[in-house]
Design an enzyme around this catalytic site. Structure first.
Site, mmCIF file in Angstrom:
data_model
loop_
_atom_site.group_PDB
_atom_site.id
_atom_site.type_symbol
_atom_site.label_atom_id
_atom_site.label_comp_id
_atom_site.label_asym_id
_atom_site.label_seq_id
_atom_site.Cartn_x
_atom_site.Cartn_y
_atom_site.Cartn_z
ATOM 1 N N THR A 1 -2.662 1.663 -1.421
ATOM 2 C CA THR A 1 -0.986 1.485 -1.199
ATOM 3 C C THR A 1 -0.502 -0.269 -0.753
ATOM 4 O OG1 THR A 1 -1.279 3.804 -0.164
ATOM 5 C CG2 THR A 1 0.881 2.666 0.019
ATOM 6 N N GLY B 1 -3.505 5.759 2.654
ATOM 7 C CA GLY B 1 -4.634 6.686 3.412
ATOM 8 C C GLY B 1 -4.662 7.694 3.136
#
Length: 356
Positions: A220, A272
């Site tokens: 990300t 995550g």
């Protein structure tokens, strides 16, 4: 008459002092480029140097925006747009592929001064999902748009549209192939518009070697910023998980899970295992610990990432900032691409667990 003027003069002085305090507020910014199995033993010098250089470039785009008086939202958008165009990161043109061989992009942005937020999921034709998330926040009555509807909204509001093949990179395609082989799943045909398959070993023909899928398993990009007006904001953008199910949405575009900002506490962007971040509402929980329990920012981040997330066997990390200019990160994975700078300071860039 002189007596009547005194309160007016007093009020004028207060207003001037307030404006000066706002103008003198020192800016700060923190960004991440994803977490995962990022280890020295798996990183060649050329690739490491490229990541560090691009992290610094993205950081300075945000810093320059803030230094010129731009808002935290402007700084976040500037940095993330750069990272969405950088194939090294799992967002935009560097996005990983779904099991069906598609790039599906998610993004969110939130303004800590008023709690306004915008998010998009499953975007396939908008070049800059972070700009689309901001448009949803500022130009619609909604918080989240998904799929074709989100892309149509982008087109209607003049954002740059591209063919889905624009997001194709051979490096990420080979990541998908390796992951599907490992899982014993069928490999989809190459996407329409993609360049022909390389002959021989694909790795030998790439500028950077194909990484293990775990390197960007939690990939990300995200930015949190504090501007000269004393406001904070958060933004996140991602291509999701390699070989994810078609239509899967992680934490990045979910306000309170992967993205959150509130001037009364902090701004957080996560990277995550999205399913765990959603269940723990990681970003909002960190801010709640600061706001309601009076925890320090680092203490709150570590409580959620090092204790709560780890106990659930979730992986990943966060970056966070508050209105005092405290800048922190916390991650329980082997590494996280990260960088930060405050007004008058020097850039700090890290990749591995043992770095500052």
């Amino acid at each position: 008459m002189a007596t009547m003027r005194k309160p007016v003069l007093f009020c004028s002085c207060l207003i001037a002092l307030t404006l000066n305090a706002q103008q003198d507020h020192k800016w700060a910014v923190v960004l991440h480029g994803g977490a995962g199995v990022i280890e020295r033993s798996h990183m060649d010098p050329k690739t490491e140097a490229a990541y560090r250089a691009d992290l610094q470039t993205a950081l300075m785009k945000a810093a320059d925006t803030l230094d010129k008086g731009g808002s935290a939202l402007d700084a976040i958008e500037a940095a993330i747009r750069y990272m969405e165009d950088d194939p090294l990161f799992n967002a935009g043109r560097g996005a990983v592929f779904t099991a069906a061989g598609k790039n599906e992009l998610d993004s969110a942005i939130m303004d800590g001064s008023n709690l306004k937020a915008g998010a998009v999921a499953g975007v396939t034709r908008t070049r800059h999902p972070i700009s689309l998330a901001r448009a949803v926040m500022e130009k619609s009555p909604h918080v989240m748009l998904i799929g074709n509807g989100a892309d149509e909204f982008a087109s209607e509001h003049g954002l740059e549209m591209v063919d889905p093949s624009f997001f194709f990179t051979e490096r990420r395609w080979q990541n998908l192939v390796e992951e599907l082989k490992k899982e014993g799943k069928p490999i989809p045909p190459r996407p329409a518009g993609a360049p022909p398959a390389p002959k021989g070993k694909p790795d030998a023909q790439l500028m950077f070697p194909v990484e293990s899928p775990d390197a960007h398993k939690f990939g990300t990009v995200g930015v949190v910023a504090l501007d000269k007006q004393g406001n904070i904001a958060a933004g996140t953008s991602t291509g999701g998980l390699t070989a994810k199910m078609w239509g899967r949405v992680g934490d990045s575009p979910i306000i309170g899970a992967g993205t959150y900002a509130d001037n009364r506490s902090c701004a957080v962007s996560g990277t995550g295992t999205g399913e765990y971040f959603i269940r723990l509402t990681v970003a909002r929980t960190i801010c709640a610990l600061v706001q309601y329990k009076g925890m320090g920012l680092q203490e709150a981040a570590d409580d959620v990432i090092q204790r709560q997330l780890t106990e659930m066997k979730g992986d990943g990390g966060i970056i966070a900032i508050d209105t005092k200019g405290d800048m922190v990160w916390s991650f329980n994975s082997p590494g996280m691409y990260r960088a930060r700078i405050s007004e008058g300071g020097k850039p700090e860039i890290g990749m591995y667990k043992d770095e500052k």
